[in-house]
Design a protein around this motif. Structure first.
Motif, PDB file in Angstrom:
ATOM      1  N   LEU A  60      -7.652   9.967  -4.616  1.00 41.28           N
ATOM      2  CA  LEU A  60      -8.147   8.747  -3.977  1.00 41.28           C
ATOM      3  C   LEU A  60      -7.066   8.025  -3.190  1.00 41.28           C
ATOM      4  O   LEU A  60      -7.345   7.061  -2.493  1.00 41.28           O
ATOM      5  N   GLY A  61      -5.822   8.496  -3.347  1.00 51.36           N
ATOM      6  CA  GLY A  61      -4.724   7.885  -2.610  1.00 51.36           C
ATOM      7  C   GLY A  61      -4.098   6.693  -3.303  1.00 51.36           C
ATOM      8  O   GLY A  61      -3.376   5.922  -2.674  1.00 51.36           O
ATOM      9  N   LEU A  62      -4.357   6.541  -4.590  1.00 53.69           N
ATOM     10  CA  LEU A  62      -3.774   5.424  -5.322  1.00 53.69           C
ATOM     11  C   LEU A  62      -2.289   5.679  -5.565  1.00 53.69           C
ATOM     12  O   LEU A  62      -1.850   6.817  -5.679  1.00 53.69           O
ATOM     13  N   VAL A  90      -7.538  -3.306  -8.391  1.00 51.50           N
ATOM     14  CA  VAL A  90      -6.949  -2.061  -7.880  1.00 51.50           C
ATOM     15  C   VAL A  90      -7.842  -1.480  -6.789  1.00 51.50           C
ATOM     16  O   VAL A  90      -7.375  -1.101  -5.710  1.00 51.50           O
ATOM     17  N   LEU A  91      -9.136  -1.438  -7.055  1.00 54.61           N
ATOM     18  CA  LEU A  91     -10.073  -0.889  -6.066  1.00 54.61           C
ATOM     19  C   LEU A  91     -10.103  -1.734  -4.799  1.00 54.61           C
ATOM     20  O   LEU A  91     -10.139  -1.191  -3.684  1.00 54.61           O
ATOM     21  N   ALA A  92     -10.061  -3.051  -4.929  1.00 50.40           N
ATOM     22  CA  ALA A  92     -10.078  -3.932  -3.751  1.00 50.40           C
ATOM     23  C   ALA A  92      -8.829  -3.728  -2.901  1.00 50.40           C
ATOM     24  O   ALA A  92      -8.913  -3.657  -1.669  1.00 50.40           O
ATOM     25  N   ARG A  93      -7.662  -3.623  -3.541  1.00 50.85           N
ATOM     26  CA  ARG A  93      -6.416  -3.375  -2.792  1.00 50.85           C
ATOM     27  C   ARG A  93      -6.484  -2.038  -2.075  1.00 50.85           C
ATOM     28  O   ARG A  93      -6.090  -1.920  -0.909  1.00 50.85           O
ATOM     29  N   HIS A  94      -6.993  -1.037  -2.762  1.00 46.36           N
ATOM     30  CA  HIS A  94      -7.070   0.299  -2.166  1.00 46.36           C
ATOM     31  C   HIS A  94      -8.072   0.312  -1.016  1.00 46.36           C
ATOM     32  O   HIS A  94      -7.814   0.896   0.034  1.00 46.36           O
ATOM     33  N   ALA A  96      -8.882  -2.217   0.906  1.00 43.71           N
ATOM     34  CA  ALA A  96      -8.268  -2.935   2.031  1.00 43.71           C
ATOM     35  C   ALA A  96      -7.268  -2.038   2.765  1.00 43.71           C
ATOM     36  O   ALA A  96      -7.233  -2.015   3.999  1.00 43.71           O
ATOM     37  N   ALA A  97      -6.474  -1.291   2.016  1.00 45.13           N
ATOM     38  CA  ALA A  97      -5.505  -0.385   2.634  1.00 45.13           C
ATOM     39  C   ALA A  97      -6.211   0.704   3.437  1.00 45.13           C
ATOM     40  O   ALA A  97      -5.803   1.026   4.565  1.00 45.13           O
ATOM     41  N   LEU A  98      -7.274   1.261   2.885  1.00 46.41           N
ATOM     42  CA  LEU A  98      -8.016   2.308   3.598  1.00 46.41           C
ATOM     43  C   LEU A  98      -8.702   1.759   4.847  1.00 46.41           C
ATOM     44  O   LEU A  98      -8.715   2.412   5.894  1.00 46.41           O
ATOM     45  N   GLU A  99      -9.252   0.560   4.750  1.00 48.29           N
ATOM     46  CA  GLU A  99      -9.888  -0.045   5.927  1.00 48.29           C
ATOM     47  C   GLU A  99      -8.865  -0.313   7.021  1.00 48.29           C
ATOM     48  O   GLU A  99      -9.146  -0.121   8.205  1.00 48.29           O
ATOM     49  N   GLN A 100      -7.655  -0.734   6.630  1.00 53.34           N
ATOM     50  CA  GLN A 100      -6.594  -0.952   7.618  1.00 53.34           C
ATOM     51  C   GLN A 100      -6.194   0.374   8.255  1.00 53.34           C
ATOM     52  O   GLN A 100      -5.995   0.457   9.466  1.00 53.34           O
ATOM     53  N   GLN A 101      -6.095   1.425   7.450  1.00 52.94           N
ATOM     54  CA  GLN A 101      -5.772   2.746   7.998  1.00 52.94           C
ATOM     55  C   GLN A 101      -6.847   3.204   8.967  1.00 52.94           C
ATOM     56  O   GLN A 101      -6.538   3.750  10.031  1.00 52.94           O
ATOM     57  N   ARG A 102      -8.111   2.977   8.623  1.00 52.77           N
ATOM     58  CA  ARG A 102      -9.206   3.369   9.505  1.00 52.77           C
ATOM     59  C   ARG A 102      -9.110   2.616  10.829  1.00 52.77           C
ATOM     60  O   ARG A 102      -9.268   3.195  11.902  1.00 52.77           O
ATOM     61  N   GLU A 103      -8.832   1.322  10.764  1.00 52.82           N
ATOM     62  CA  GLU A 103      -8.684   0.519  11.982  1.00 52.82           C
ATOM     63  C   GLU A 103      -7.519   1.042  12.825  1.00 52.82           C
ATOM     64  O   GLU A 103      -7.645   1.178  14.040  1.00 52.82           O
TER      65      GLU A 103
END
Length: 135
Positions: A60-62, A90-94, A96-103
């Motif tokens: 999951l990239g954690l 933990v899930l919310a931080r992850h 947010a990081a994935l959404e930023q990567q997608r952007e």
């Protein structure tokens, strides 16, 4: 109670024994030791589950610290309110990081498309110039 050797777990999860030892060094696994001088690691079904959780977290990239938090939660009494809140954080931080990567990826893809279009245009101009010089 079922027990496993490091070789059995490595085979089952298609990872190296070295990776399992690394997770042990990180505090994610705590096998018991048997044999002469405690050389042989013995993993319980619970340790197997910890390894499974660790590998799932990695997929999951954690981060290892987030994975350790999840494994530690698994070790404590289940489904406590604090445990669930921590897991949600933990899930919310992850997320947010994935959404930023997608952007970021979308921005990079748009830039690549713009460069491709500009390069194709320049190639078209170069061909036109070659054709006009050849006439």
């Amino acid at each position: 109670m079922a027990t496993y050797t490091i070789t059995e777990l490595a085979r089952e999860f298609d990872i190296t024994p070295r990776a399992i030892r690394f997770y042990e060094d990180q505090g994610l696994l705590s096998p018991t030791r048997e044999g002469p001088s405690g050389r042989n690691r013995v993993y319980t079904a619970r340790e197997r589950t910890h390894l499974k959780l660790t590998l799932r977290g990695k997929r999951l990239g954690l981060s290892l610290s987030d994975i350790k938090s999840l494994v530690d939660m698994y070790r404590s009494p289940k489904d406590t309110e604090a445990q669930l809140h921590s897991f949600l954080e933990v899930l919310a931080r992850h997320r947010a990081a994935l959404e930023q990567q997608r952007e970021d990826i979308e921005v990079m893809l748009a830039e690549i498309s713009a460069h491709e279009e500009k390069s194709r245009g320049l190639l078209g101009l170069a061909r036109l110039q070659e054709e006009s010089e050849g006439s």
